[in-house]
Scaffold this active site. Structure first.
Site, short mmCIF file in Angstrom:
data_model
loop_
_atom_site.label_atom_id
_atom_site.label_comp_id
_atom_site.label_asym_id
_atom_site.label_seq_id
_atom_site.Cartn_x
_atom_site.Cartn_y
_atom_site.Cartn_z
N LYS A 13 0.95 -1.31 -0.05
CA LYS A 13 0.13 0.08 -0.03
C LYS A 13 1.05 1.25 -0.03
O LYS A 13 0.73 2.18 -0.74
CB LYS A 13 -0.86 0.19 1.51
CG LYS A 13 -2.10 -0.85 1.54
CD LYS A 13 -2.99 -0.43 2.63
CE LYS A 13 -2.30 -0.24 3.85
NZ LYS A 13 -1.80 -1.41 4.47
N ARG A 88 -8.37 2.50 10.48
CA ARG A 88 -8.19 1.17 10.75
C ARG A 88 -9.07 0.40 11.82
O ARG A 88 -8.90 -0.70 12.24
CB ARG A 88 -6.87 0.95 11.39
CG ARG A 88 -5.49 0.67 10.22
CD ARG A 88 -4.28 0.65 11.12
NE ARG A 88 -3.38 -0.28 10.61
CZ ARG A 88 -2.51 0.07 9.67
NH1 ARG A 88 -2.31 1.13 9.38
NH2 ARG A 88 -1.39 -0.79 9.59
N ARG A 127 11.03 -7.89 4.11
CA ARG A 127 11.01 -6.32 3.81
C ARG A 127 11.87 -5.76 4.62
O ARG A 127 12.39 -5.97 5.78
CB ARG A 127 9.64 -5.69 4.25
CG ARG A 127 9.44 -4.27 4.02
CD ARG A 127 8.01 -4.04 4.04
NE ARG A 127 7.25 -3.82 5.49
CZ ARG A 127 6.28 -3.39 5.56
NH1 ARG A 127 5.27 -2.78 4.56
NH2 ARG A 127 5.68 -3.09 6.79
N ARG A 160 12.10 -3.12 9.85
CA ARG A 160 11.20 -2.77 10.93
C ARG A 160 11.22 -3.44 11.99
O ARG A 160 10.83 -4.82 12.15
CB ARG A 160 9.73 -2.28 10.35
CG ARG A 160 9.60 -0.89 9.83
CD ARG A 160 8.49 -0.80 8.89
NE ARG A 160 7.28 -1.14 9.43
CZ ARG A 160 6.13 -1.00 8.95
NH1 ARG A 160 5.87 -0.47 7.74
NH2 ARG A 160 5.15 -1.46 9.61
N ARG A 171 -0.20 -8.63 13.54
CA ARG A 171 -0.75 -7.34 12.84
C ARG A 171 -1.88 -8.02 11.85
O ARG A 171 -2.76 -7.40 11.75
CB ARG A 171 0.35 -6.81 12.10
CG ARG A 171 1.19 -5.87 12.72
CD ARG A 171 2.54 -5.77 12.25
NE ARG A 171 2.31 -4.93 11.17
CZ ARG A 171 3.53 -4.96 10.31
NH1 ARG A 171 4.51 -5.63 10.30
NH2 ARG A 171 3.51 -4.18 9.06
P1 ADP Z 1 1.38 -1.84 7.95
O1 ADP Z 1 0.15 -1.35 7.10
O2 ADP Z 1 2.54 -2.67 7.13
O3 ADP Z 1 0.87 -2.39 9.06
P2 ADP Z 1 1.90 0.77 8.87
O4 ADP Z 1 3.11 1.68 8.65
O5 ADP Z 1 0.42 1.50 8.08
O6 ADP Z 1 2.30 -0.45 8.40
O7 ADP Z 1 1.66 0.75 10.35
C1 ADP Z 1 2.41 0.42 11.24
C2 ADP Z 1 1.91 0.39 12.74
O8 ADP Z 1 1.47 1.70 13.05
C3 ADP Z 1 0.59 -0.37 12.74
O9 ADP Z 1 0.86 -1.91 12.96
C4 ADP Z 1 0.01 0.19 14.03
O10 ADP Z 1 0.68 -0.38 15.12
C5 ADP Z 1 0.24 1.57 13.69
N1 ADP Z 1 -0.71 2.28 13.02
C6 ADP Z 1 -0.65 2.81 12.06
N2 ADP Z 1 -1.77 3.45 11.42
C7 ADP Z 1 -2.49 3.36 12.43
C8 ADP Z 1 -3.93 3.77 13.01
N3 ADP Z 1 -4.66 4.37 12.05
N4 ADP Z 1 -4.69 3.24 14.04
C9 ADP Z 1 -3.95 2.58 15.04
N5 ADP Z 1 -2.56 2.57 14.54
C10 ADP Z 1 -1.92 2.71 13.61
#
Ligand code: ADP
Ligand code: ZN
Length: 221
Positions: A13, A88, A127, A160, A171
């Protein structure tokens, strides 16, 4: 265009969002990138968010909604934006509805990039990212030109903390339980576009651009 990306972690994404944002000249708003920035700079928000992200849990809504609200109210979002990783949870979606209502705007489309869970685990465990410019690599599918350093900015690339296998599985569970209900939530109001993630990043980009009816851009720029 006001676009929301709603796919599982690891489908690519973020990288696709960067290209779409560039093609449309609109900001790419990634809550994950915002949190990682705060963590790297040890801000109050970063210190709080880190403990959740490390475990593969979601950062609590109270900490998340405000940063997105503030961001969407900035001038550069007037002509559109790409929301990547937000909302989310249903509660975040309800909050987003309120912000959009206040701003008197609506989402145009939701883009869902799909991939089966097993491939997701493979992708995420290989990754690597550049902590400086956020460019994403994969040890087998998309290695950097020189081992361990970012092609774009020469910074050492890293894994990461949340890309360790047990955290990835957590996740995915969180995604299925908390985020998947959003498809139902938006089903009557926002157009959904599904694109299957291809092993080749460039192929996925083509499919995404076609699905969104965008002109192609140079992919290595
Ligand atoms: P991915 O889509 O690979 O999980 P992101 O970079 O979008 O990675 O998100 C990494 C982490 O950041 C998530 O696993 C979560 O812990 C936190 N996070 C990101 N966006 C949100 C959100 N909208 N609400 C709550 N936690 C979030
Ligand atoms: Zn870089």
């Amino acid at each position: 265009m006001r676009l929301m990306l709603l796919g599982a972690p690891g489908v690519g994404k973020g990288s696709q969002a960067t290209l779409i944002a560039k093609a449309l000249s609109v900001p790419h708003i990634s809550t994950g990138d915002i949190f990682r920035y705060h963590i790297a700079n040890s801000t109050d928000l970063g210190i709080k968010a880190k403990q959740y992200i490390e475990k593969g849990s979601l950062v609590p809504d109270e900490l998340t909604v405000e940063i997105v609200g503030d961001r969407l109210k900035q001038d550069d979002c007037k002509n559109g934006f790409i929301l990547d990783g937000f909302p989310r949870t249903i509660q975040q979606a309800v909050f987003l509805d309120e912000i959009l209502k206040d701003l008197n705007i609506q989402l145009d489309e939701i883009l869902n990039i799909t991939l089966d869970d097993r491939s997701i685990v493979n992708r995420l465990s290989g990754r690597r990212i550049c902590p400086q410019c956020n460019f994403v690599y994969h040890i087998e599918d998309k290695p950097p030109k020189y081992d361990g350093v970012c092609d774009k900015c020469n910074t050492a690339i890293i894994q990461r903390d949340d890309d360790k296998e047990e955290t990835i599985i957590k996740r995915l569970e969180v995604y299925h339980k908390q985020t998947v209900p959003l498809f139902e939530y938006y089903s009557d109001t926002v157009k959904l576009v599904n694109v299957e993630s291809n092993k080749l990043f460039e192929v996925t980009t083509k499919l995404v651009f076609n699905a969104l009816r965008l002109e192609n851009v140079t992919l290595n720029g």
